[in-house]
Design an enzyme around this catalytic site. Structure first.
Site, PDB file in Angstrom:
ATOM      1  N   VAL A 299       0.855  -1.195   0.000  1.00  0.00           N
ATOM      2  CA  VAL A 299       0.000   0.000   0.000  1.00  0.00           C
ATOM      3  C   VAL A 299       0.888   1.242   0.000  1.00  0.00           C
ATOM      4  CG1 VAL A 299      -1.773   1.280   1.237  1.00  0.00           C
ATOM      5  CG2 VAL A 299      -1.856  -1.221   1.193  1.00  0.00           C
TER       6      VAL A 299
ATOM      7  N   HIS B 234       2.690   3.775   6.395  1.00  0.00           N
ATOM      8  CA  HIS B 234       2.010   3.136   7.520  1.00  0.00           C
ATOM      9  C   HIS B 234       3.028   2.316   8.296  1.00  0.00           C
ATOM     10  CE1 HIS B 234       1.904   0.354   4.116  1.00  0.00           C
ATOM     11  NE2 HIS B 234       1.952  -0.635   4.999  1.00  0.00           N
ATOM     12  N   MET B 235       2.729   2.099   9.569  1.00  0.00           N
ATOM     13  CA  MET B 235       3.633   1.315  10.409  1.00  0.00           C
ATOM     14  C   MET B 235       2.872   0.156  11.041  1.00  0.00           C
ATOM     15  SD  MET B 235       6.279   2.594  13.301  1.00  0.00           S
ATOM     16  CE  MET B 235       5.105   2.835  14.605  1.00  0.00           C
TER      17      MET B 235
HETATM   18  P1  5GP Z   1       2.436  -3.276   3.312  1.00  0.00           P
HETATM   19  O1  5GP Z   1       2.835  -4.574   2.714  1.00  0.00           O
HETATM   20  O2  5GP Z   1       2.046  -2.258   2.278  1.00  0.00           O
HETATM   21  O3  5GP Z   1       3.432  -2.739   4.301  1.00  0.00           O
HETATM   22  O4  5GP Z   1       1.168  -3.595   4.199  1.00  0.00           O
HETATM   23  C1  5GP Z   1      -0.127  -3.305   3.830  1.00  0.00           C
HETATM   24  C2  5GP Z   1      -1.031  -3.921   4.860  1.00  0.00           C
HETATM   25  O5  5GP Z   1      -2.311  -3.360   4.726  1.00  0.00           O
HETATM   26  C3  5GP Z   1      -1.195  -5.446   4.689  1.00  0.00           C
HETATM   27  O6  5GP Z   1      -0.837  -6.095   5.897  1.00  0.00           O
HETATM   28  C4  5GP Z   1      -2.683  -5.612   4.363  1.00  0.00           C
HETATM   29  O7  5GP Z   1      -3.242  -6.763   4.971  1.00  0.00           O
HETATM   30  C5  5GP Z   1      -3.292  -4.339   4.916  1.00  0.00           C
HETATM   31  N1  5GP Z   1      -4.466  -3.886   4.187  1.00  0.00           N
HETATM   32  C6  5GP Z   1      -4.594  -3.766   2.844  1.00  0.00           C
HETATM   33  N2  5GP Z   1      -5.810  -3.302   2.526  1.00  0.00           N
HETATM   34  C7  5GP Z   1      -6.471  -3.101   3.703  1.00  0.00           C
HETATM   35  C8  5GP Z   1      -7.786  -2.636   4.014  1.00  0.00           C
HETATM   36  O8  5GP Z   1      -8.587  -2.278   3.160  1.00  0.00           O
HETATM   37  N3  5GP Z   1      -8.108  -2.570   5.330  1.00  0.00           N
HETATM   38  C9  5GP Z   1      -7.229  -2.928   6.326  1.00  0.00           C
HETATM   39  N4  5GP Z   1      -7.669  -2.836   7.585  1.00  0.00           N
HETATM   40  N5  5GP Z   1      -5.988  -3.383   6.061  1.00  0.00           N
HETATM   41  C10 5GP Z   1      -5.614  -3.471   4.763  1.00  0.00           C
END
Ligand code: 5GP
Ligand code: ZN
Length: 112
Positions: free
Chosen positions: A94, A98-99
């Protein structure tokens, strides 16, 4: 950012389970938890990655929020993990800073 899911979650356009909120941050439950506790500490302002984050106090606020939630939710002493995944090889999916905050099981190997 009109097509960013975390912007939509921060503005309540998209539903999520919100566990904490402050002026600049929102903390939600991850939709696909990798540990008994898997929270996402998300700035309300859109920064694609930590590299573009011009608000340096925000980064401290994110860590302070993680500490406070760990104390409040009772896993501070057992332990927890915070990470910030950045860009492709960092595992960032995403594109909104975010952390993840993970706790509740031994976390060796799992990076967020
Ligand atoms: P990244 O890999 O980008 O660091 O982590 C993205 C995180 O966002 C993943 O753990 C995924 O499960 C979570 N995520 C993606 N879409 C959504 C959503 O619509 N709602 C929530 N609550 N989490 C999400
Ligand atoms: Zn965004």
């Amino acid at each position: 950012m009109s097509d960013c899911i975390f912007c939509k979650i921060a503005s309540r356009e998209m539903p999520s389970t919100i566990v904490d909120e402050s002026e600049k941050l929102i903390t939600i439950k991850d939709i696909n938890p990798q540990a008994p506790t898997h929270l996402l500490i998300i700035p309300k302002e859109h920064f694609p990655t930590i590299l573009e984050c011009t608000d340096k106090t925000l980064l401290g606020d994110m860590l302070t929020t993680a500490n406070r939630l760990a104390e409040e939710q009772g896993f501070a002493q057992k332990g927890f993990r915070t990470v910030i995944n950045t860009n492709e090889e960092g595992g960032q999916i995403v594109r909104h800073l975010h952390m993840p905050l993970l706790a509740g099981r031994p976390l060796s190997g799992k990076m967020g």
